[in-house]
Design a protein around this motif. Structure first.
Motif, short mmCIF file in Angstrom:
data_model
loop_
_atom_site.label_atom_id
_atom_site.label_comp_id
_atom_site.label_asym_id
_atom_site.label_seq_id
_atom_site.Cartn_x
_atom_site.Cartn_y
_atom_site.Cartn_z
N ILE B 44 0.99 -1.34 0.22
CA ILE B 44 0.14 -0.24 0.12
C ILE B 44 1.01 0.97 -0.11
O ILE B 44 0.48 2.04 -1.17
CB ILE B 44 -1.14 0.55 1.33
CG1 ILE B 44 -2.13 -1.39 0.86
CG2 ILE B 44 -1.62 1.10 1.65
CD1 ILE B 44 -3.07 -1.68 1.95
N VAL B 47 1.90 1.96 -3.46
CA VAL B 47 0.93 2.70 -4.41
C VAL B 47 0.23 4.12 -4.00
O VAL B 47 0.46 4.87 -4.83
CB VAL B 47 0.00 1.21 -4.30
CG1 VAL B 47 -1.06 1.29 -3.31
CG2 VAL B 47 -0.90 1.36 -6.14
N SER B 48 0.41 4.30 -2.79
CA SER B 48 0.55 5.19 -2.09
C SER B 48 1.66 6.40 -3.15
O SER B 48 1.24 7.21 -3.94
CB SER B 48 0.84 6.00 -0.77
OG SER B 48 -0.25 4.32 -0.36
N PHE B 51 0.63 6.92 -6.69
CA PHE B 51 -0.86 7.77 -6.67
C PHE B 51 0.16 9.53 -6.50
O PHE B 51 -0.61 9.67 -6.79
CB PHE B 51 -1.47 7.44 -5.74
CG PHE B 51 -2.72 8.81 -5.65
CD1 PHE B 51 -3.78 8.07 -7.39
CD2 PHE B 51 -3.03 9.55 -4.69
CE1 PHE B 51 -4.48 9.14 -7.05
CE2 PHE B 51 -4.20 9.64 -4.20
CZ PHE B 51 -4.72 9.69 -5.75
N SER B 100 -3.23 4.42 -10.45
CA SER B 100 -2.91 4.21 -9.23
C SER B 100 -3.93 4.94 -8.34
O SER B 100 -3.93 4.43 -7.45
CB SER B 100 -1.47 5.25 -9.01
OG SER B 100 -2.29 6.66 -9.73
N LEU B 104 -4.73 1.58 -5.85
CA LEU B 104 -5.04 2.79 -3.86
C LEU B 104 -5.17 1.97 -3.25
O LEU B 104 -6.30 1.63 -2.45
CB LEU B 104 -4.60 3.87 -3.38
CG LEU B 104 -4.33 4.10 -2.63
CD1 LEU B 104 -3.37 3.80 -1.07
CD2 LEU B 104 -4.33 6.05 -2.98
N GLN B 107 -6.33 -1.86 -2.46
CA GLN B 107 -5.58 -2.62 -2.27
C GLN B 107 -5.39 -2.21 -0.76
O GLN B 107 -6.12 -3.35 0.40
CB GLN B 107 -4.29 -2.02 -2.07
CG GLN B 107 -4.14 -2.65 -3.56
CD GLN B 107 -1.98 -2.78 -3.28
OE1 GLN B 107 -1.48 -2.38 -2.51
NE2 GLN B 107 -1.74 -2.77 -5.07
#
Lengths: 100, 637
Positions: B44, B47-48, B51, B100, B104, B107
C-alpha cells in the motif's frame, strides 16, 4: 653358383603357389598351417637365391629371421589348434563362426 | 527554458512512481512472505507513492503542449533502435492517475476483504506486480516496451484470477484468461512486427505521426491496425474472444474490481487510444472495429440480462461498456472513448467493491439470495451500489451519463449515424440489467419465490462473517469512489481540453440533434429502468424477466450465445482432429522415422561390415592374397 638364379625363383614361385593352394583349399587347420609354412619357405629360398646372386649377406640374415618367425608361428599355431580341437572336436575352419 | 521544479522532478517522479510497486513486489516475494502485515504495508505504501507521483505529474503537466520523452537506449540491432523509457503526454498521465488511484483504493479495500486469507502476502505481491505492469504500460514510449508490459499485465491477471488455486474452477478460469488473451496477443505481436518492418521503428509518437502519403500504403496500414486490434480484442474481451472475462470472476472480488476497471481490460482500450491517430489512417479498419465493438456490446448486454450471479452481471456489463468505448473511439471520438474509460474505471470498481461487501458477508453470488438475505442492511454499500448502477445506466448527474453522451456524440459525428441505433439499444439494455440487479437486491421478499428456504440450508455467514473493523476498511474506498462517480462528470470540459492539447474542440454538430439524441438515450435508459422496476421492483412483481419467459432466448443468453460451445466444437474439429492429427503423423513418420532410420541404418551397416569378418577364414585369406596379387600386378603395369 651352378644353378641359375631364374630357376631358383621359379622353384620358389612353384613352392609358394603350392603352399597358397594348400592354405586356401584344404579344409583342415593343420593343412592351412602347413601351407603357410611352405609359403614362408618359398620366400626363404627366394631370399637365399637373391643373396647368392648379388653377393649380399643381408638376404641370408632375413632367412634366419624367417626361420625364427616360422618356428614361433608353428608353435603358437599348433597350440591354438590343439585348444580349438579340445573345444570343437574338429579341425574344420568352417566351425569358427563365433563372430557372426 | 527555465528549470522549474516540475521539469527537474518529472523523471524522478516517473521512476519512483512506476518502480515502487515493483520493488514492493520483489521485497514481498523474497523477504516478507511470512509477515502479512509488513507485506500489505509495503504494497500500500508503494502504491501510495505511485499515486502521489502521478498526481504530482498530472498537476505539473496540466495543459502541456508537447509530449515529453525520457528514453535510454535499450536494444540496437543494425538500424532498428529500441529505446526504453517513459513517454509523458496527457493520455499516459491520465491513465497513470486512474490506475494508481484505483489500485490504491482496491488495495485498501482488500485489507478487509482478504483479511485472514492464508495467501495474504502473496495477494499483495501480485497486486503490486499488477500495478507496476499497468503503470509501466501506460508510460511506454514504444510498442515493444508496451508489449512487454502488456504480457506482464496478462501474467499478473492470470496469477490473481487463479489466486485461490486450490479451487479447480479458479485455476481453469486463470488458464482460460491467459490462453484466450494470448490468442489475441499473437496477432498483436504480428502487427507490431509489421509496423516495425514498414515504418522502421516502434516509437509510438512517430507511428502516430505517419501520414498516408509517406510511403506507407493503405493496405499495410489497415492490416497492421487490424492485427494490433487483435490484441485489443483479446485483452478487452471483445467479440470473438469475450468468454474469458465472465469466468475470470473466480478470483477474489477486489481483483475483479481492479481487472475490470483500471488494469487488464482497460489496457486494450488504452492501446486503442494510444495508437488512435495510426488507427484512424485506415477507415476500413475503423469500420471493422466499430462493428466489433457494437457486436460485443449487444451480445454482452443480452448475456447480462439473464445472469443471476452478481459478479457475472458486472462482468458482462464490462464487456459491453468496453465495446461502447471502442465504438466511441472507432467512430473518431478520441476524447469520448478515453473519457468513458476513465469514468467506467471509477464506477465499475465501485460496483465490484460494493458487491464484494455482500459477497464477503453472505458467501453467495446469487442476486436473489443476496436480496433475500437482506443486503440492504448494509446501508452505505447499497447506496454506493445504487450510485454506481445509476452511473452505469447513464443517469444524469453521475459520471456515466456524461461519458455516454460523449460517446453518443462521437457516433453522431462519425462515419454513419446509423451506429447510434445499436448504441441506443445498448443503453436500454444496460439500464435494464443494472436496475434489475438493484431491484432484485433492494426489494426482496415481495414475492413468494424468494429462495429463503434454500439459503437457510446453506448458512454461509458462519464462514464469512464481517468484523466491524474490516467492514469500516472496506467502506472507506466505496465512499471515495462514490464521490468520484458523482462528480467526475463535471470535469468533462477541463479533461477534454487537457487531452486534446488545449484546443478544446468546438462543438461542431448542431446542438439540437445532439440534445435530441441525449433525450432519446435518457428516455431509453428510463424505459430500461422502468421495465426492470415493473418486472422486479413493484409490488406483486413476477420477478421473472422478459427474457426468462421465452425459454429459447433465455437459454441462448445464459449459454452466452453458445460461444463456448462453438469454441469447443472448433477446438475439436480444428485442433484435435486437424492440426493434432498432422502433428501426430509428423511425430510418427518424420521424427520417429528419422530416429528409427538412424538406428536401423547403423544396425544394417554393422551387418554389412560384419560380412567381411564372419565368412570362413580361408575366404578372407584368399581375399588378402588377391589384393596383394593385384598390388603386385600394379607394380608391373
Amino acid at each position: 653358383m651352378i644353378v641359375p638364379f631364374g630357376h631358383l625363383l621359379i622353384l620358389a614361385g612353384i613352392l609358394f603357389v603350392i603352399g597358397l593352394f594348400c592354405a586356401l583349399a584344404r579344409r583342415s587347420l593343420i593343412m592351412i598351417l602347413l601351407g603357410v609354412e611352405i609359403m614362408l619357405n618359398a620366400a626363404a629360398i627366394a631370399f637365399v637365391g637373391g643373396s647368392l646372386h648379388w653377393h649380399d649377406m643381408e638376404g641370408q640374415t632375413i632367412v634366419l629371421f624367417i626361420a625364427a618367425v616360422a618356428a614361433t608361428e608353428v608353435s603358437v599355431g599348433l597350440a591354438m589348434i590343439v585348444h580349438v580341437f579340445r573345444k570343437t572336436g574338429s579341425f574344420d575352419p568352417v566351425l569358427f563362426d563365433l563372430l557372426k | 527554458m527555465a528549470h522549474s521544479p516540475c521539469d527537474i522532478w518529472t523523471l524522478p517522479a516517473l521512476v519512483t512512481g512506476t518502480g515502487a510497486p515493483f520493488v514492493s513486489f520483489l521485497c514481498t516475494m523474497i523477504f516478507t512472505r511470512r509477515r502479512p502485515r509488513l507485506s500489505c504495508g509495503l504494497s500500500i505504501g508503494a502504491v501510495s507513492i505511485s499515486f502521489a507521483a502521478s498526481l504530482f505529474l498530472l498537476v505539473c503537466h496540466w495543459g502541456m503542449e508537447a509530449p515529453i520523452h525520457h528514453v535510454g537506449r535499450w536494444l540496437v540491432s543494425s538500424d532498428v533502435n529500441v529505446p526504453f523509457g517513459f513517454l509523458v503526454d496527457p493520455l499516459s498521465l491520465l491513465m497513470l492517475a486512474v490506475v494508481s488511484a484505483i489500485c490504491l483504493l482496491v488495495q485498501i479495500y482488500s485489507l478487509g476483504y482478504m483479511a485472514e486469507d492464508p495467501g495474504f502476502s502473496r495477494y499483495y505481491a501480485f497486486m503490486s506486480l499488477f500495478a507496476w505492469a499497468m503503470m509501466s504500460l501506460a508510460v511506454s514510449p514504444n510498442l515493444l516496451q508496451l508489449y512487454i508490459f502488456w504480457e506482464l499485465v496478462g501474467l499478473s491477471s492470470y496469477l490473481l484470477i487463479g489466486f485461490w488455486y486450490e479451487k479447480f474452477s479458479a485455476t481453469q478460469a486463470g488458464k482460460k484468461a491467459f490462453v484466450m488473451t494470448r490468442a489475441g496477443d499473437v496477432l498483436f505481436f504480428m502487427g507490431v512486427l509489421l509496423v516495425l518492418v514498414h515504418a522502421g521503428n516502434l516509437n509510438i509518437v512517430e507511428i502516430n505521426g505517419i501520414r498516408g502519403a509517406e510511403g506507407y500504403s493503405q493496405t499495410i496500414a489497415a492490416l497492421s491496425a487490424i492485427l494490433i486490434f487483435g490484441g485489443i480484442v483479446g485483452k478487452s474481451a471483445q467479440f470473438p474472444l469475450l468468454t474469458w472475462l465472465p469466468d475470470a470472476m473466480e478470483g477474489p472480488t477486489p481483483v475483479s474490481a481492479l481487472l475490470h476497471s483500471a488494469t487488464m481490460v482497460a489496457a486494450g482500450v488504452y492501446l486503442f487510444a494510444r495508437l488512435f491517430p495510426f488507427f484512424s489512417l485506415s477507415p476500413a479498419a475503423m469500420s471493422l472495429f466499430l462493428a466489433i465493438g457494437t457486436l460485443s456490446m449487444l451480445l454482452a448486454s443480452t448475456m447480462a440480462m439473464v445472469s443471476r450471479d452478481i459478479k457475472r452481471v458486472w462482468a458482462y456489463s464490462t464487456i459491453s461498456q468496453l465495446g461502447f468505448m471502442i465504438m466511441g473511439l472507432a467512430a473518431g471520438g478520441y476524447f469520448a472513448g478515453v473519457f468513458h474509460l476513465t469514468t467506467h474505471a471509477a464506477f465499475k470498481a465501485l460496483l465490484f467493491l460494493c458487491s464484494g461487501v455482500f459477497i464477503h458477508h453472505f458467501g453467495t453470488n446469487d442476486i436473489f439470495k443476496l436480496g433475500a438475505e437482506g443486503s440492504t442492511r448494509f446501508k452505505t454499500p447499497f447506496l454506493c451500489l445504487v450510485t454506481a448502477a445509476g452511473a452505469l445506466a447513464g443517469v444524469p448527474p453521475l459520471a456515466g451519463f456524461f461519458s455516454k453522451e460523449a460517446v453518443m456524440g462521437a457516433l453522431l459525428e462519425g462515419s454513419s449515424p446509423l451506429w447510434l441505433v445499436p448504441a441506443l439499444v445498448g443503453v436500454f439494455l444496460t439500464a435494464y440489467y443494472a436496475f434489475r440487479v438493484i431491484f432484485v437486491i433492494g426489494f426482496p421478499g415481495r414475492s413468494a419465490q424468494t429462495p429463503t428456504a434454500q439459503s437457510r440450508l446453506f448458512p454461509s455467514e458462519e464462514v464469512h462473517g464481517i468484523q466491524a473493523a474490516h467492514y469500516r476498511v472496506m467502506v472507506g474506498p466505496l465512499v471515495v469512489l462514490a464521490f468520484v462517480t458523482l462528480f467526475l462528470g463535471f470535469a468533462q470540459g477541463s479533461l477534454e481540453s487537457f487531452l486534446l492539447g488545449g484546443e478544446g474542440r468546438s462543438q461542431g454538430h448542431s446542438g439540437a440533434v445532439h440534445g435530441l439524441v441525449a433525450a432519446l438515450a435518457l428516455s431509453l435508459a428510463g424505459a430500461g429502468a422502468g421495465m426492470a422496476w415493473w418486472e422486479f421492483g413493484r409490488k406483486g412483481a413476477t420477478r421473472k424477466g422478459l427474457v426468462e419467459r421465452i425459454p429459447a432466448l433465455y437459454r441462448l443468453f445464459s449459454e452466452r450465445w453458445y460461444l463456448d460451445h462453438i469454441y469447443r466444437f472448433l477446438m475439436d474439429r480444428l485442433v484435435d482432429r486437424g492440426i493434432s492429427v498432422l502433428f501426430l503423423q509428423n511425430d510418427n513418420r518424420v521424427i520417429d522415422g528419422t530416429i528409427d532410420g538412424l538406428g536401423k541404418g547403423t544396425a544394417e551397416g554393422g551387418r554389412l561390415l560384419a560380412l567381411l569378418q564372419q565368412a570362413m577364414i580361408q575366404y578372407r585369406l584368399m581375399a588378402a592374397f588377391a589384393v596383394v596379387a593385384l598390388l603386385t600386378a600394379s607394380l608391373f603395369f
